[in-house]
Design an enzyme around this catalytic site. Structure first.
Site, mmCIF file in Angstrom:
data_model
loop_
_atom_site.group_PDB
_atom_site.id
_atom_site.type_symbol
_atom_site.label_atom_id
_atom_site.label_comp_id
_atom_site.label_asym_id
_atom_site.label_seq_id
_atom_site.Cartn_x
_atom_site.Cartn_y
_atom_site.Cartn_z
ATOM 1 N N SER A 284 41.297 9.645 -56.114
ATOM 2 C CA SER A 284 39.950 9.901 -55.584
ATOM 3 C C SER A 284 39.981 10.630 -54.237
ATOM 4 O O SER A 284 40.765 10.310 -53.350
ATOM 5 C CB SER A 284 39.178 8.591 -55.418
ATOM 6 O OG SER A 284 37.937 8.866 -54.797
ATOM 7 N N THR B 48 33.567 4.850 -59.800
ATOM 8 C CA THR B 48 33.916 5.938 -60.704
ATOM 9 C C THR B 48 34.339 5.344 -62.045
ATOM 10 O O THR B 48 34.172 4.138 -62.288
ATOM 11 C CB THR B 48 34.954 6.877 -60.037
ATOM 12 O OG1 THR B 48 35.198 7.954 -60.918
ATOM 13 C CG2 THR B 48 36.253 6.197 -59.680
ATOM 14 N N LYS C 251 30.610 2.755 -64.293
ATOM 15 C CA LYS C 251 29.220 3.130 -63.983
ATOM 16 C C LYS C 251 28.177 2.416 -64.844
ATOM 17 O O LYS C 251 27.107 2.065 -64.352
ATOM 18 C CB LYS C 251 29.046 4.647 -64.091
ATOM 19 C CG LYS C 251 29.820 5.393 -63.011
ATOM 20 C CD LYS C 251 29.588 6.886 -63.087
ATOM 21 C CE LYS C 251 30.466 7.612 -62.099
ATOM 22 N NZ LYS C 251 30.270 9.060 -62.109
ATOM 23 N N ALA D 273 28.877 10.879 -67.072
ATOM 24 C CA ALA D 273 28.450 11.953 -66.160
ATOM 25 C C ALA D 273 27.328 12.773 -66.788
ATOM 26 O O ALA D 273 26.319 13.084 -66.139
ATOM 27 C CB ALA D 273 29.635 12.846 -65.803
HETATM 28 P P1 NAP Z 1 33.359 9.558 -69.924
HETATM 29 O O1 NAP Z 1 32.143 8.699 -69.854
HETATM 30 O O2 NAP Z 1 34.661 8.944 -70.290
HETATM 31 O O3 NAP Z 1 33.021 10.750 -70.987
HETATM 32 C C1 NAP Z 1 34.023 11.643 -71.421
HETATM 33 C C2 NAP Z 1 33.420 12.813 -72.178
HETATM 34 O O4 NAP Z 1 34.490 13.706 -72.545
HETATM 35 C C3 NAP Z 1 32.726 12.419 -73.476
HETATM 36 O O5 NAP Z 1 31.698 13.343 -73.743
HETATM 37 C C4 NAP Z 1 33.874 12.553 -74.493
HETATM 38 O O6 NAP Z 1 33.446 12.783 -75.812
HETATM 39 C C5 NAP Z 1 34.538 13.812 -73.990
HETATM 40 N N1 NAP Z 1 35.935 13.874 -74.417
HETATM 41 C C6 NAP Z 1 36.965 13.143 -73.931
HETATM 42 N N2 NAP Z 1 38.096 13.465 -74.582
HETATM 43 C C7 NAP Z 1 37.760 14.400 -75.513
HETATM 44 C C8 NAP Z 1 38.510 15.110 -76.501
HETATM 45 N N3 NAP Z 1 39.815 14.934 -76.677
HETATM 46 N N4 NAP Z 1 37.854 16.025 -77.262
HETATM 47 C C9 NAP Z 1 36.505 16.209 -77.084
HETATM 48 N N5 NAP Z 1 35.755 15.558 -76.177
HETATM 49 C C10 NAP Z 1 36.387 14.656 -75.402
HETATM 50 O O7 NAP Z 1 33.619 10.292 -68.548
HETATM 51 P P2 NAP Z 1 32.533 10.803 -67.471
HETATM 52 O O8 NAP Z 1 32.359 9.807 -66.399
HETATM 53 O O9 NAP Z 1 31.332 11.274 -68.208
HETATM 54 O O10 NAP Z 1 33.298 12.043 -66.847
HETATM 55 C C11 NAP Z 1 33.367 13.273 -67.577
HETATM 56 C C12 NAP Z 1 33.893 14.371 -66.667
HETATM 57 O O11 NAP Z 1 33.004 14.569 -65.569
HETATM 58 C C13 NAP Z 1 35.254 14.055 -66.085
HETATM 59 O O12 NAP Z 1 36.053 15.187 -66.240
HETATM 60 C C14 NAP Z 1 34.986 13.793 -64.617
HETATM 61 O O13 NAP Z 1 36.067 14.247 -63.828
HETATM 62 C C15 NAP Z 1 33.758 14.655 -64.378
HETATM 63 N N6 NAP Z 1 32.923 14.155 -63.241
HETATM 64 C C16 NAP Z 1 32.829 14.910 -62.125
HETATM 65 C C17 NAP Z 1 32.033 14.493 -61.068
HETATM 66 C C18 NAP Z 1 31.936 15.341 -59.831
HETATM 67 O O14 NAP Z 1 31.381 14.865 -58.840
HETATM 68 N N7 NAP Z 1 32.410 16.561 -59.848
HETATM 69 C C19 NAP Z 1 31.322 13.289 -61.136
HETATM 70 C C20 NAP Z 1 31.436 12.529 -62.316
HETATM 71 C C21 NAP Z 1 32.246 12.984 -63.360
HETATM 72 P P3 NAP Z 1 33.152 11.511 -76.794
HETATM 73 O O15 NAP Z 1 31.764 11.058 -76.437
HETATM 74 O O16 NAP Z 1 33.267 12.094 -78.125
HETATM 75 O O17 NAP Z 1 34.192 10.474 -76.490
#
Ligand code: NAP
Length: 283
Positions: free
Chosen positions: A14, A60, A64, A129
């Protein structure tokens, strides 16, 4: 003394401690922000610790959604998106809020001068996210939001939640295998938000078939990941305006800082803090 923490599982990567402490230091408040590894099963116990020892927390992955159930009370926007990335703790009362949506909204203004109101978005992803930011966008006046996601049911749940909020935003799901629909949507959308975890690892595939992107498309691309992903590389090659997730992290953290302190953070100090090696004091 540590009064603020970022928690996650994992969390060592982080950038929040360096970024938040830069904001605290520029207000003459020392470095009160630390880091703690908390596993999902430890979250209820952590809440009881936080209630008496802390003033604020950032959460994180993967906390959440569960945090939205554990908080004593939720702000309207946290209730709407059923996700919490910030705890505000005052006199033993834990309030959960979600600053991811406003963070992304401000990042789009910073990176592209793009407002949310009246615009069309294509979200790749339907995890935490995407849920928090898409619901915020619908409430902030987005005209149309389409979702691409490996698991259709998760996107459909977000769409149902947005429909129930009666914001007037049109939402739908696109199966990434249906190339013609996706190609047509790419010509209609103002902005692609890449919100899957694909791109965190260098050998990850792209979130959709990048050969559908064309040089003259009238859109911008925001990847929530901080790295130069395959999607961002392709966009840059085609001359499509694009940005990675750094400014979203800065802006969501800045909003948490305002909620905790009532003060305006020094955004440039936070941006400089972001560039420092990740991690921080474990507490
Ligand atoms: P999450 O709840 O675990 O969701 C993961 C997402 O990625 C889901 O849509 C999942 O699809 C998809 N995914 C994962 N592996 C995959 C694969 N092999 N093939 C296709 N789709 C796949 O995580 P999150 O909290 O939403 O975070 C998602 C991203 O946002 C991360 O990369 C994180 O670093 C980024 N983020 C950035 C910020 C920032 O401030 N910049 C803030 C928050 C998050 P399924 O639904 O099919 O599993």
């Amino acid at each position: 003394m540590i009064k603020y923490l970022v928690i996650g599982d994992p969390v060592a990567h982080s950038r929040s401690p360096k970024m938040q402490n830069a904001a605290f230091e520029s207000c003459g408040m020392g470095s009160p922000y630390g880091i703690r590894h908390v596993k999902p099963e430890e979250l209820p116990e952590f809440f009881e610790y936080a209630r008496t020892h802390l003033a604020g927390v950032n959460l994180t992955v993967p906390h959440k959604l569960r945090a939205a159930e554990l908080a004593d009370t939720l702000t309207l926007r946290a209730k709407q998106c059923k996700s919490v990335n910030t705890l505000i703790i005052k006199e033993g009362l834990i309030t959960g809020d979600s600053t991811d949506g406003v963070g992304l909204e401000r990042a789009l203004m910073h990176n592209f001068d793009l407002p949310v109101k009246g615009k069309s978005f294509l979200f790749a992803g339907a995890g935490g996210a995407a849920r928090a930011t898409a619901i915020h966008f619908a409430c902030a006046g987005a005209k149309r939001i389409m979702f691409l996601n490996r698991t259709a049911s998760k996107a459909l749940e977000i769409i149902e939640d947005i429909d129930n909020l009666q914001t007037g935003c049109f939402c739908g799901f696109i199966d990434s295998k249906e190339r013609e629909f996706l190609a047509a949507e790419l010509k209609n959308t103002c902005c692609i938000i890449q919100a899957t975890s694909l791109g965190l690892k260098d050998d990850d595939p792209a979130p959709f078939d990048l050969s559908l992107l064309e040089a003259n498309m009238q859109l911008v691309i925001f990847d929530t990941i901080y790295k130069n992903t395959k999607l961002l590389q392709k966009a840059a090659e085609l001359g499509i305006p694009c940005a990675g997730g750094k400014e979203m992290l800065i802006q969501q953290g800045a909003e948490s800082f305002r909620l905790w302190t009532g003060m305006e953070p020094d955004l440039d100090a936070m941006r400089a803090g972001f560039e420092l090696p990740p991690g921080g004091v474990e507490a």
